[in-house]
Design an enzyme around this catalytic site. Structure first.
Site, PDB file in Angstrom:
ATOM      1  N   ASP A   1       1.043  -4.937  10.329  1.00  0.00           N
ATOM      2  CA  ASP A   1       0.466  -4.531  10.588  1.00  0.00           C
ATOM      3  C   ASP A   1       0.229  -5.280  11.677  1.00  0.00           C
ATOM      4  O   ASP A   1      -0.942  -6.007  12.076  1.00  0.00           O
ATOM      5  CB  ASP A   1       0.751  -3.599  10.883  1.00  0.00           C
ATOM      6  CG  ASP A   1       0.670  -1.847  11.535  1.00  0.00           C
ATOM      7  OD1 ASP A   1       0.678  -2.596  12.502  1.00  0.00           O
ATOM      8  OD2 ASP A   1       0.445  -1.091  10.690  1.00  0.00           O
TER       9      ASP A   1
ATOM     10  N   THR B   1      12.838 -11.839   3.952  1.00  0.00           N
ATOM     11  CA  THR B   1      12.599 -10.842   4.698  1.00  0.00           C
ATOM     12  C   THR B   1      13.543  -9.606   5.188  1.00  0.00           C
ATOM     13  O   THR B   1      13.897 -10.437   6.103  1.00  0.00           O
ATOM     14  CB  THR B   1      11.291 -10.523   5.066  1.00  0.00           C
ATOM     15  OG1 THR B   1      11.115 -10.828   6.441  1.00  0.00           O
ATOM     16  CG2 THR B   1      10.421 -11.327   4.138  1.00  0.00           C
TER      17      THR B   1
ATOM     18  N   GLU C   1      12.311  -8.032   7.961  1.00  0.00           N
ATOM     19  CA  GLU C   1      11.672  -7.507   9.057  1.00  0.00           C
ATOM     20  C   GLU C   1      12.192  -9.036   9.270  1.00  0.00           C
ATOM     21  O   GLU C   1      12.160  -8.966  10.803  1.00  0.00           O
ATOM     22  CB  GLU C   1      10.215  -7.788   8.837  1.00  0.00           C
ATOM     23  CG  GLU C   1       9.288  -7.554   9.741  1.00  0.00           C
ATOM     24  CD  GLU C   1      10.178  -5.841  10.292  1.00  0.00           C
ATOM     25  OE1 GLU C   1       9.040  -5.360   9.775  1.00  0.00           O
ATOM     26  OE2 GLU C   1       9.803  -5.653  12.010  1.00  0.00           O
TER      27      GLU C   1
ATOM     28  N   LEU D   1       2.809 -11.922   5.927  1.00  0.00           N
ATOM     29  CA  LEU D   1       3.992 -12.144   6.639  1.00  0.00           C
ATOM     30  C   LEU D   1       4.170 -10.365   7.275  1.00  0.00           C
ATOM     31  O   LEU D   1       4.569  -9.120   6.809  1.00  0.00           O
ATOM     32  CB  LEU D   1       5.416 -12.127   5.748  1.00  0.00           C
ATOM     33  CG  LEU D   1       6.069 -13.742   5.491  1.00  0.00           C
ATOM     34  CD1 LEU D   1       5.180 -14.235   4.888  1.00  0.00           C
ATOM     35  CD2 LEU D   1       7.948 -13.266   4.805  1.00  0.00           C
TER      36      LEU D   1
ATOM     37  N   ASN E   1      -4.768  -1.318  -2.370  1.00  0.00           N
ATOM     38  CA  ASN E   1      -4.837  -1.728  -0.640  1.00  0.00           C
ATOM     39  C   ASN E   1      -5.492  -2.876  -0.829  1.00  0.00           C
ATOM     40  O   ASN E   1      -6.782  -3.144  -1.692  1.00  0.00           O
ATOM     41  CB  ASN E   1      -6.090  -1.013  -0.259  1.00  0.00           C
ATOM     42  CG  ASN E   1      -6.881  -1.106   1.057  1.00  0.00           C
ATOM     43  OD1 ASN E   1      -6.409  -1.726   1.819  1.00  0.00           O
ATOM     44  ND2 ASN E   1      -7.410  -0.086   1.689  1.00  0.00           N
TER      45      ASN E   1
ATOM     46  N   ILE F   1       0.873  -1.237  -0.266  1.00  0.00           N
ATOM     47  CA  ILE F   1      -0.475  -0.351   0.175  1.00  0.00           C
ATOM     48  C   ILE F   1       0.698   1.159  -0.273  1.00  0.00           C
ATOM     49  O   ILE F   1       0.719   2.331  -0.083  1.00  0.00           O
ATOM     50  CB  ILE F   1      -1.045  -0.320   1.176  1.00  0.00           C
ATOM     51  CG1 ILE F   1      -2.037   0.787   0.361  1.00  0.00           C
ATOM     52  CG2 ILE F   1       0.244   0.203   2.458  1.00  0.00           C
ATOM     53  CD1 ILE F   1      -3.233   1.187   2.428  1.00  0.00           C
TER      54      ILE F   1
END
Lengths: 252, 430
Positions: free
Chosen positions: A152, A227, A229, A149, A129, A97
């Protein structure tokens, strides 16, 4: 700001875009109606724009291939890049997004395609979105794998409805996944991990994969390692919580 | 650059207006009109106005009613709206037999074909279901609890419909989507299996209805939208069967130069008892448009435009029974800024021909020809007589209200930056 040669947005040696020029806030409001084009229906999605080598002409109906893997909230594209060479004959897409981050992934894929001819032609990214528009991109039962993955967590209870995994949204993901398709979720936030597992467990159209199936799936390892993250969590010695489920036909 | 400070629709003190609604009993035993928070019913069998009785904790409605509906069997009348209440009325005793609280304002209601469940949708996209089984003694029940069955993510649900065979529930939203979901054995557990999506509209979907045809037990779905088209869908596959552009034909009957560009958004639609006609209420059209549906060819075509002569009547809601060939319409508004009247409504009816033969013309009924006559009109319209200019102002106010509710606001890049000025990460700069 003075423009210097060293502030090029691309790394001259690898040809890849530099992340610091594509930094964005980690959060984007999924409730806002941003202005990006959304296909009116899946048949209107232009494959030639995203996979030019595999779909040469603009109105080419000859190639029956369709996207089968989707990374929802793909971030900087780490998973897509790793999956691309693991499944070279599957088409994949990342949905993100955030504007700048989508741009980064576009540049990254473009650079990889240039430096590795005939590779990475099967991945792409789209800014959208996914909580509102997934049915616009994929036909019923089109996908074989969906990835969520490190989504939020939306800690506050009043924001729980913004979570990308929720009982209602799972209806849409079940619609998009073929029977037998797999949904992969992972997070480093324990409460969110329990929430996602709970939603999937309670949904009549998903069943958990067995330990054995998880061990035999080469994709599972990528959830933590591929990733940015995931790598960050590993660096900090954090724990991750997975919930991997298969789409089943509803019992009558 | 123009005035970036104040924008249309940003003013929180704007009075929210609601359109008048009409619903007709399936056997035309009664007609109900909702204007603002007032629910008015006229009993046609007994030829007398109805006095509703409500003994629940929050009697009647305290804010604008946004949806009214009779169940297919005619035993129930449901009303719901901005006061976050859904009320279920018995059409035998006219008692309120159920009152359900919703967390958000309700935008749409539907009753299952067997009359056992009432579904309602809120402005955030969640569709709820509540059991509507009547109490044996016909007494008012304590507040019922509703269960969520499905949701459109953060989108106002504008219409809810059950398919004629009861197999599917269809929900339409302002994000151009129509979702068809399989109705499970026990709706209270949730409707998780999506049958299909009907995608193709390029603006908010405002209304839905089914054509009842013996060849299509699931029914053919008809949808009206802010994109000025009416579309025909196969509800099992989601495929678009036909599209009818309303804009061109409505041009000929547009209001006299009030707005810059006339808007042909579909406000309401209603399939008629003859099985092939579809009546439309179009913004800016002082009357109704009739479409013809050919179920075997699966096509839609514009049949006629019925103009209301002698008065300004842009219908806000349409209703019809399953048996009588009468199309009822209402125009009205809850509160109009600048006018003394607290609410206004005007009811008319059009008699539709049985079959769609070329010679049979729809006939606009005079006030004395309408079933229930003057007594019905007094009850449903209220006793105030309204001038044309008031109705024109009302039509404008309603159009603005619908736009601001359902059409996404487009901001220029400068305005977007201005609107972000209160964001914390923006404050740190400069």
């Amino acid at each position: 700001m003075i423009e210097k040669e060293t502030t090029s947005t691309f790394n001259k040696s690898t040809g890849l875009p530099r992340k610091r020029f594509y930094r964005a806030r980690a959060h984007s409001n999924p409730l806002s109606d941003s202005h990006f084009p959304v296909p009116l229906s899946p048949s209107q999605f232009d494959y030639s724009l995203h996979y030019p080598q595999l779909f040469p002409a603009s109105s080419d109906d000859d190639n029956p291939k369709r996207i089968q893997f989707a990374d929802i909230g793909c971030g900087f594209g780490g998973l897509l890049v790793a999956l691309s060479t693991l499944f070279p004959d599957k088409l994949m897409i990342g949905m993100e997004i955030r504007d700048k981050v989508t741009e980064y992934v576009k540049e990254r894929i473009s650079a990889l395609r240039t430096t590795n001819p005939s590779q990475y032609q099967n991945i792409s990214v789209v800014r959208t979105n996914s909580m509102k528009y997934i049915p616009n991109y994929f036909e019923k039962g089109q996908l074989m794998k969906m990835f969520f993955l490190f989504p939020d967590p939306h800690f506050k209870e009043k924001n729980h409805r913004r979570r990308v995994i929720s009982p209602h949204l799972l209806d849409e993901y079940a619609y998009t996944l073929a029977v037998g398709g797999i949904i992969y979720t992972i997070t480093d936030v324990e409460e969110l991990g329990e929430w996602m597992k709970g939603c999937l467990e309670n949904h009549p159209m998903f069943e958990a994969l067995t330990e054995e199936e998880l061990e035999n799936d080469p994709v599972v390892k990528l959830l933590t390692s591929a990733t940015e993250e995931g790598q960050k969590v590993a660096r900090n010695g954090g724990q991750t919580f997975q919930a991997i489920y298969r789409r089943i036909a509803p019992s009558l | 650059m123009g005035d970036a400070q104040m924008e249309e629709g940003d003013n929180p003190r704007e009075i929210e207006v609601a359109p008048a609604l009409i619903a007709v009993h399936p056997a035309q035993r009664s007609v109900a009109v909702a204007v603002g928070s007032d629910l008015r019913v006229y009993d046609l069998t007994g030829d007398c106005p109805v006095s509703l009785v409500d003994d629940s904790a929050k009697p009647f409605h305290s804010d604008s009613i946004r949806a009214i509906r009779y169940g297919a069997s005619g035993k129930l009348l449901v009303s719901a709206g901005d006061d976050k209440l859904v009320k279920i009325w018995s059409t035998d005793s006219w008692l309120c037999i159920g009152s359900v609280c919703c967390e958000k304002r309700v935008s749409s209601v539907a009753v299952s074909n067997d009359g056992l469940f009432v579904c309602f949708a809120d402005k955030f996209g969640v569709v709820w279901v509540v059991s509507s089984k009547e109490n044996v003694e016909n007494q008012a029940l304590p507040d019922k609890k509703a269960a969520p069955i499905l949701a459109h993510y953060c989108s106002i649900i504008t219409s809810l419909e059950f398919s004629p065979d009861g197999r599917f529930i269809v929900s339409a939203d302002r994000d151009y989507k129509i979702r068809v979901t399989v109705v499970p054995k026990n709706p209270l557990d949730g409707a998780h299996e999506i049958q299909t999506f009907c995608l193709g509209h390029s603006e908010y979907v405002s209304c839905l209805d089914f054509i009842h045809s013996p060849d299509y037990p699931h029914g053919l779905l008809v949808s009206g939208s802010g994109d000025s088209t009416v579309r025909l869908w196969d509800v099992t596959s989601g495929s678009l069967l036909d599209t009818c552009e309303i804009g061109a034909k409505a041009e000929l009957s547009v209001t006299d130069g009030l707005e810059e560009e006339p808007c042909h958004a579909i406000t309401d639609l209603c399939t008629c008892s003859n099985g092939t006609s579809i009546a439309l209420a179009v913004q800016s059209l002082k009357g109704i448009m009739l479409l013809n549906c050919n179920p075997s060819a699966k096509t839609l075509s514009i049949a006629k435009v019925v103009l209301i002569e002698g008065e300004t009547l842009i219908p806000t809601s349409l209703g019809t029974s399953l048996s009588e060939g009468l199309l009822w319409m209402v125009t009205g508004i809850s509160k109009l800024q600048g006018f003394n009247h607290s609410s206004l409504a005007r009811v008319r009816a059009v008699s539709l021909p049985e079959d769609n033969g070329q010679d049979a013309e729809p006939v606009l009924l005079r006030d004395d020809e309408i079933p229930g006559g003057q007594k019905l009109l007094e009850r449903l319209q209220g006793s105030v007589s309204i001038g044309n200019d008031v109705f024109l102002a009302a039509a404008e106010a309603l159009k603005t209200a619908m736009r601001s509710l359902l059409i996404k606001k487009q901001y220029s890049a400068e305005k977007r930056e201005f609107r972000k000025r209160t964001r914390n990460d923006r404050k740190l700069k400069n």
